[in-house]
Design a protein around this motif. Sequence first.
Motif, short mmCIF file in Angstrom:
data_model
loop_
_atom_site.label_atom_id
_atom_site.label_comp_id
_atom_site.label_asym_id
_atom_site.label_seq_id
_atom_site.Cartn_x
_atom_site.Cartn_y
_atom_site.Cartn_z
N SER A 100 73.03 -10.96 47.64
CA SER A 100 73.04 -11.29 49.07
C SER A 100 74.31 -12.04 49.46
O SER A 100 74.87 -11.81 50.54
CB SER A 100 71.81 -12.13 49.42
OG SER A 100 70.62 -11.46 49.08
N ILE A 102 77.15 -9.76 50.25
CA ILE A 102 77.00 -9.12 51.56
C ILE A 102 77.38 -10.08 52.68
O ILE A 102 78.10 -9.71 53.61
CB ILE A 102 75.56 -8.61 51.72
CG1 ILE A 102 75.27 -7.48 50.73
CG2 ILE A 102 75.30 -8.15 53.16
CD1 ILE A 102 73.83 -7.01 50.72
N TRP A 103 76.91 -11.33 52.59
CA TRP A 103 77.19 -12.30 53.64
C TRP A 103 78.67 -12.62 53.75
O TRP A 103 79.19 -12.83 54.85
CB TRP A 103 76.40 -13.58 53.41
CG TRP A 103 74.96 -13.47 53.80
CD1 TRP A 103 73.87 -13.51 53.00
CD2 TRP A 103 74.46 -13.30 55.13
NE1 TRP A 103 72.72 -13.36 53.72
CE2 TRP A 103 73.05 -13.23 55.04
CE3 TRP A 103 75.04 -13.19 56.39
CZ2 TRP A 103 72.23 -13.06 56.15
CZ3 TRP A 103 74.24 -13.01 57.50
CH2 TRP A 103 72.84 -12.95 57.37
N VAL A 106 80.15 -9.85 55.76
CA VAL A 106 79.70 -9.91 57.15
C VAL A 106 80.47 -10.98 57.91
O VAL A 106 80.95 -10.76 59.03
CB VAL A 106 78.17 -10.17 57.22
CG1 VAL A 106 77.75 -10.49 58.65
CG2 VAL A 106 77.40 -8.96 56.70
N ALA A 140 74.32 -8.43 63.60
CA ALA A 140 74.66 -8.36 62.18
C ALA A 140 73.79 -9.31 61.36
O ALA A 140 73.37 -8.97 60.25
CB ALA A 140 76.14 -8.70 61.99
N SER A 194 70.36 -7.74 61.13
CA SER A 194 70.45 -6.52 60.33
C SER A 194 70.59 -6.85 58.84
O SER A 194 69.98 -6.19 57.99
CB SER A 194 71.63 -5.67 60.79
OG SER A 194 71.79 -4.53 59.98
N ALA A 195 71.36 -7.88 58.51
CA ALA A 195 71.53 -8.26 57.10
C ALA A 195 70.20 -8.72 56.50
O ALA A 195 69.84 -8.34 55.38
CB ALA A 195 72.57 -9.36 56.99
N ARG A 216 68.03 -5.51 56.10
CA ARG A 216 68.49 -4.60 55.04
C ARG A 216 68.27 -5.18 53.66
O ARG A 216 67.90 -4.45 52.71
CB ARG A 216 69.96 -4.27 55.25
CG ARG A 216 70.27 -3.50 56.54
CD ARG A 216 69.59 -2.15 56.55
NE ARG A 216 69.81 -1.44 57.80
CZ ARG A 216 69.25 -0.26 58.10
NH1 ARG A 216 68.45 0.33 57.22
NH2 ARG A 216 69.48 0.31 59.26
N ILE A 217 68.48 -6.48 53.50
CA ILE A 217 68.24 -7.10 52.20
C ILE A 217 66.75 -7.06 51.85
O ILE A 217 66.37 -6.78 50.70
CB ILE A 217 68.77 -8.55 52.20
CG1 ILE A 217 70.30 -8.55 52.30
CG2 ILE A 217 68.33 -9.30 50.94
CD1 ILE A 217 70.90 -9.93 52.48
N LYS A 275 75.69 -2.78 46.82
CA LYS A 275 75.94 -3.74 47.90
C LYS A 275 76.78 -3.13 49.01
O LYS A 275 76.56 -3.42 50.19
CB LYS A 275 76.63 -4.99 47.33
CG LYS A 275 75.83 -5.72 46.27
CD LYS A 275 76.52 -7.00 45.84
CE LYS A 275 77.77 -6.73 45.01
NZ LYS A 275 77.44 -6.25 43.64
N LEU A 326 76.17 -2.90 53.14
CA LEU A 326 77.16 -3.38 54.10
C LEU A 326 77.50 -2.30 55.11
O LEU A 326 77.67 -2.59 56.31
CB LEU A 326 78.42 -3.83 53.34
CG LEU A 326 79.45 -4.60 54.16
CD1 LEU A 326 78.87 -5.91 54.67
CD2 LEU A 326 80.69 -4.88 53.32
N ILE A 328 74.71 -2.18 57.68
CA ILE A 328 74.82 -3.28 58.65
C ILE A 328 75.90 -2.95 59.67
O ILE A 328 75.72 -3.15 60.88
CB ILE A 328 75.13 -4.60 57.94
CG1 ILE A 328 73.97 -4.98 57.00
CG2 ILE A 328 75.38 -5.72 58.94
CD1 ILE A 328 74.28 -6.16 56.10
#
Length: 323
Positions: A193, A196-197, A200, A238, A241-242, A245-246, A262, A266, A269
Amino acid sequence: MSSKPSWGLRSVLQARDIAVNYICYAVGKEDEIDLWHFPWHPDGKISTQIPKSTTDPCLADEKMLSDIRRSDGWHPILDNDSLREEKLLLNRGIFIHDNKNIPIWKPSLDGSFSTHSDWDNIRHHSPKIPWFKTFWFIGHIPKHSLTVWRALQNKLLTKGKLCTYLPHIDTRCNLCQAHAETVDHLFFQCGYSCWIWRFVLWKFNSRRKPRVTLKDEEEWIRINRTGKGQAVTALKIAFASAIFRIWKERNYRQFQNKKLHKSVILRMINADVKERINWLQFQNEDSEEKRNTALLFGYKFNAKQPSEKNVHLDPPQPLKSSS
């Protein structure tokens, strides 16, 4: 009425005892109003406010309102010292009409009934939560916002929560297989995670690190990203959505034994933000902020062209005569 009324009709009939407490009448014809048992007073029926055993004999049970009230005011019998408190009660906030008795719905400002005012009166009022605008906003994706709401309320069935009911289950995170699966670990502390963050946040030109808890991240967005601009809306989309999706990837691994890289998450998102911004049609007016957001998420930005009504034409110039 049918011998077997519907559930809706039965519910309405059961609500009469509650609704009668919010109805009073504007007095227009005193001779048609029972003094004791008619809801003409704003505080309710007089029989529920004045004990009959303590009243003066002049206020008998069969009295009409016209017996103690005239067009120019109250009857002189209420001037007795024994009826001083009763007169103060009767004279408080009474509604007067010209020539007829009109029902008034007290919760409404204009006296007319509405289901909104009815529901607002009988429902339980709770304090507003400060973070509802972070994911309930114009342009939000409902299933994403619902997942964020459940996560903030700690209602998602993570393994850390399920172990209180099923103590023998494996509580390791499905994404990293290293730590116990909780809401904060799954969305912000897991290596999957966090990667991904970081990307983002990079999309929004933010060099800060993601917060370690969901509530801290939501609080940062709520305090530092206010307004209804395109960049703020894109960030909120976003963010939701994150989370969605996670959580969906976690369920795929748990129940279908499927895995996505990953980078695929992304791209999903990015697609959510791109499609939603295009749907909202923020590109109606040109600005540097909107062009930068369009460039980051890869969608076409078309500034709105002026309509014919807004086009100003110069007046025709007179022709010059040839010499």
